[in-house]
Design a protein around this motif. Structure first.
Motif, short mmCIF file in Angstrom:
data_model
loop_
_atom_site.label_atom_id
_atom_site.label_comp_id
_atom_site.label_asym_id
_atom_site.label_seq_id
_atom_site.Cartn_x
_atom_site.Cartn_y
_atom_site.Cartn_z
N HIS A 99 0.83 -1.22 0.00
CA HIS A 99 0.00 0.00 0.00
C HIS A 99 0.86 1.26 0.00
N GLN A 102 2.03 1.67 -3.53
CA GLN A 102 0.94 2.15 -4.38
C GLN A 102 0.80 3.67 -4.26
N GLU A 106 1.73 6.33 -7.31
CA GLU A 106 0.71 7.22 -7.86
C GLU A 106 1.19 8.67 -7.84
N VAL A 119 -1.22 2.85 -12.25
CA VAL A 119 -1.01 2.06 -11.04
C VAL A 119 -2.36 1.45 -10.69
N ASP A 120 -2.37 0.14 -10.51
CA ASP A 120 -3.63 -0.57 -10.22
C ASP A 120 -3.38 -1.55 -9.08
N TYR A 121 -4.32 -1.59 -8.13
CA TYR A 121 -4.24 -2.56 -7.04
C TYR A 121 -5.56 -3.29 -6.95
N LEU A 126 -0.40 -5.60 -6.99
CA LEU A 126 -0.10 -4.23 -7.40
C LEU A 126 0.54 -4.29 -8.78
N LEU A 128 2.02 -1.95 -11.96
CA LEU A 128 2.50 -0.65 -12.43
C LEU A 128 2.80 -0.77 -13.91
#
Length: 196
Positions: A99, A102, A106, A119-121, A126, A128
């Motif tokens: 986290h 992340q 971002e 950026v996607d979780y 995670l 990138l």
């Protein structure tokens, strides 16, 4: 034929060979003649001392010698699963790291002008995306208590939590997860990043 079997029958009586060996034919005798070879007894009864002599075998069931001393070229050291951290502690440390990454990634992307940066979780993974520069994937491996990284620059890596340095370390080359990402992202994106 009967005259040929007579000596075998006499021999079988003298040696007390089981009847199935001597009754049929001389080919049976040849077939089972290995049973008449002298062998070392499994139990030595001499001097009223019982000593067990296990049979010796010459087969090896390992494809290569187990020489672990000083050879890091075969990969990371084996994991002692009895010393793994508790699952709850692993999730706390891994989630905090992922986290935190992340959030910082971002912020890093807001200052960059890279097409396809994202950026996607989701599902504890995670991702990138750096457009044409490649994609990083970071996820937890709970059974191993590791964080796995797939990097377009350095390939796959598996990071274990190191209590002494309070960091995720790749055992094979002693790389620190955050330092590795900082170095690679700075090289790929042309801008320094601090992930600590």
């Amino acid at each position: 034929m009967a005259t040929k079997l007579l000596p075998l029958r006499k021999l079988s009586r003298i040696l007390k060979v089981p009847s199935f060996l001597s009754s049929s034919s001389s080919s049976s005798f040849r077939k089972y003649s290995y049973l008449l070879e002298p062998t070392r007894p499994l139990l030595d009864l001499s001097d009223n001392v019982h000593q067990f002599h296990p049979p010796s075998f010459s087969r090896s069931f390992c494809s290569r010698p187990l020489d672990f001393v000083g050879d890091d070229s075969r990969g990371p050291a084996t994991i002692d699963y009895s010393s793994l951290m508790h699952e709850g502690e692993f999730h706390r440390l891994a989630d905090s790291t992922i986290h935190g990454l992340q959030e910082k990634l971002e912020e890093f992307g807001d200052d960059l002008q890279i097409d396809g940066f994202d950026v996607d979780y989701g599902n504890e993974v995670l991702t990138l995306r750096l457009g044409d520069l490649g994609t990083y994937v970071l996820n937890k491996q709970t059974p191993n208590r590791q964080i796995w990284l797939s990097s377009p620059a350095s390939g796959p890596s598996r990071f274990d939590w190191d209590q002494d340095s309070q960091a995720w370390i790749y055992r094979r080359n002693k790389a620190n997860l955050l330092r590795l990402l900082e170095t690679e992202l700075a090289q790929l994106c042309g801008k320094p990043i601090n992930l600590s």
